[in-house]
Design an enzyme around this catalytic site. Structure first.
Site, PDB file in Angstrom:
ATOM      1  N   ARG A   1       0.823  -1.223   0.000  1.00 49.17           N
ATOM      2  CA  ARG A   1       0.000   0.000   0.000  1.00 49.17           C
ATOM      3  C   ARG A   1       0.850   1.264   0.000  1.00 49.17           C
ATOM      4  O   ARG A   1       0.376   2.322  -0.422  1.00 49.17           O
ATOM      5  CB  ARG A   1      -1.005  -0.031   1.162  1.00 49.17           C
ATOM      6  CG  ARG A   1      -2.128  -1.019   0.931  1.00 49.17           C
ATOM      7  CD  ARG A   1      -3.087  -1.047   2.105  1.00 49.17           C
ATOM      8  NE  ARG A   1      -2.469  -1.561   3.309  1.00 49.17           N
ATOM      9  CZ  ARG A   1      -2.406  -2.848   3.644  1.00 49.17           C
ATOM     10  NH1 ARG A   1      -2.965  -3.740   2.857  1.00 49.17           N
ATOM     11  NH2 ARG A   1      -1.813  -3.236   4.742  1.00 49.17           N
TER      12      ARG A   1
ATOM     13  N   GLU B   1       4.547  -9.908  14.369  1.00 47.74           N
ATOM     14  CA  GLU B   1       3.828 -10.392  15.545  1.00 47.74           C
ATOM     15  C   GLU B   1       3.976 -11.917  15.663  1.00 47.74           C
ATOM     16  O   GLU B   1       4.227 -12.456  16.717  1.00 47.74           O
ATOM     17  CB  GLU B   1       2.361 -10.021  15.398  1.00 47.74           C
ATOM     18  CG  GLU B   1       1.705  -9.659  16.693  1.00 47.74           C
ATOM     19  CD  GLU B   1       0.319  -9.116  16.459  1.00 47.74           C
ATOM     20  OE1 GLU B   1       0.041  -8.595  15.356  1.00 47.74           O
ATOM     21  OE2 GLU B   1      -0.492  -9.250  17.387  1.00 47.74           O
TER      22      GLU B   1
HETATM   23  P1  AMP Z   1       4.470  -2.502  11.436  1.00 50.84           P
HETATM   24  O1  AMP Z   1       5.693  -3.110  10.827  1.00 50.84           O
HETATM   25  O2  AMP Z   1       3.981  -3.217  12.640  1.00 50.84           O
HETATM   26  O3  AMP Z   1       4.647  -1.011  11.675  1.00 50.84           O
HETATM   27  O4  AMP Z   1       3.305  -2.669  10.381  1.00 50.84           O
HETATM   28  C1  AMP Z   1       3.199  -1.801   9.314  1.00 50.84           C
HETATM   29  C2  AMP Z   1       2.726  -2.482   8.071  1.00 50.84           C
HETATM   30  O5  AMP Z   1       1.681  -3.432   8.323  1.00 50.84           O
HETATM   31  C3  AMP Z   1       2.165  -1.449   7.105  1.00 50.84           C
HETATM   32  O6  AMP Z   1       2.745  -1.711   5.837  1.00 50.84           O
HETATM   33  C4  AMP Z   1       0.676  -1.659   7.120  1.00 50.84           C
HETATM   34  O7  AMP Z   1       0.188  -1.719   5.804  1.00 50.84           O
HETATM   35  C5  AMP Z   1       0.426  -2.978   7.831  1.00 50.84           C
HETATM   36  N1  AMP Z   1      -0.474  -2.890   9.005  1.00 50.84           N
HETATM   37  C6  AMP Z   1      -0.144  -3.171  10.279  1.00 50.84           C
HETATM   38  N2  AMP Z   1      -1.187  -3.046  11.102  1.00 50.84           N
HETATM   39  C7  AMP Z   1      -2.227  -2.643  10.339  1.00 50.84           C
HETATM   40  C8  AMP Z   1      -3.600  -2.310  10.620  1.00 50.84           C
HETATM   41  N3  AMP Z   1      -4.121  -2.374  11.842  1.00 50.84           N
HETATM   42  N4  AMP Z   1      -4.363  -1.907   9.579  1.00 50.84           N
HETATM   43  C9  AMP Z   1      -3.848  -1.835   8.327  1.00 50.84           C
HETATM   44  N5  AMP Z   1      -2.584  -2.143   8.009  1.00 50.84           N
HETATM   45  C10 AMP Z   1      -1.771  -2.547   8.989  1.00 50.84           C
END
Ligand code: AMP
Length: 177
Positions: free
Chosen positions: A62, A99
């Site tokens: 995205r 996670e």
């Molecule tokens: P992180 O590495 O945990 O910061 O996760 C970021 C990535 O995961 C981004 O590329 C987001 O597109 C996706 N992502 C994580 N959590 C969500 C959420 N609650 N809603 C939508 N996309 C998420």
């Protein structure tokens, strides 16, 4: 352009997607709306207009939607940061914890010339693991990170704190605390 448009009202919450316990932020209603899409790009690009950005490093998948429009607006180049195995040429890679399990992300070895000022773009900042990996990739190639831009920040997951050691500007348009 309607500068008072409430972008948050165009984001749809999807409970338990893609797995139980996750509240997924569905951005497609925002992107569907011409004024909302334009405002999103104008605000994100506008924030970094004077940051001397030379290329956008956009995170699959995205982040590529936002990143290409920001690159067009700022008149910069665009390089993709993609999941393992998607890029056709030689790559540098970084693995990071999710996670559940691990993920690996890659860039082409020649995506960034040393010293280039790079703006990292993704749709959403959650725990910051993906963004941290992106910073490491850009730095490994000798790029200078001009900042990180996100449409959405899930503040309660503390991604901003995870990125703090890099001392970079982290900008998001919409926050959930
Ligand atoms: P992180 O590495 O945990 O910061 O996760 C970021 C990535 O995961 C981004 O590329 C987001 O597109 C996706 N992502 C994580 N959590 C969500 C959420 N609650 N809603 C939508 N996309 C998420």
């Amino acid at each position: 352009m309607n500068a008072t448009l409430d972008l948050k009202s165009y984001i749809r919450d999807i409970p338990d997607y893609p797995k139980p316990g996750i509240l997924f932020k569905d951005l497609t209603p925002l992107w569907q709306n011409p004024a909302a899409f334009q405002l999103m790009i104008d605000e994100l690009a506008g924030h970094f207009r004077k940051a001397g950005v030379e290329t956008i490093a956009a995170i699959e998948s995205r982040g590529l939607i936002l990143g290409s429009a920001i690159a067009y607006t700022l008149k910069t180049g665009l390089v993709p940061i993609r999941k393992e195995g998607k890029l056709p040429w030689k790559t540098v890679r970084v693995s990071y914890d999710l996670e559940y399990g691990q993920a690996t992300t890659e860039m082409h070895v020649d995506a960034i010339h040393p010293g280039t000022r790079v703006l990292i773009v993704d749709d959403l900042l959650a725990t910051g693991g993906t963004a941290e990996a992106a910073v490491k990739l850009v730095k490994e190639l000798g790029g200078e990170v001009a900042g990180l831009a996100f449409l959405v920040e899930l503040g309660f997951l503390k991604g901003r704190e995870r990125l703090k050691p890099f001392g970079l500007e982290v900008f998001s348009l919409i926050q959930y605390d």
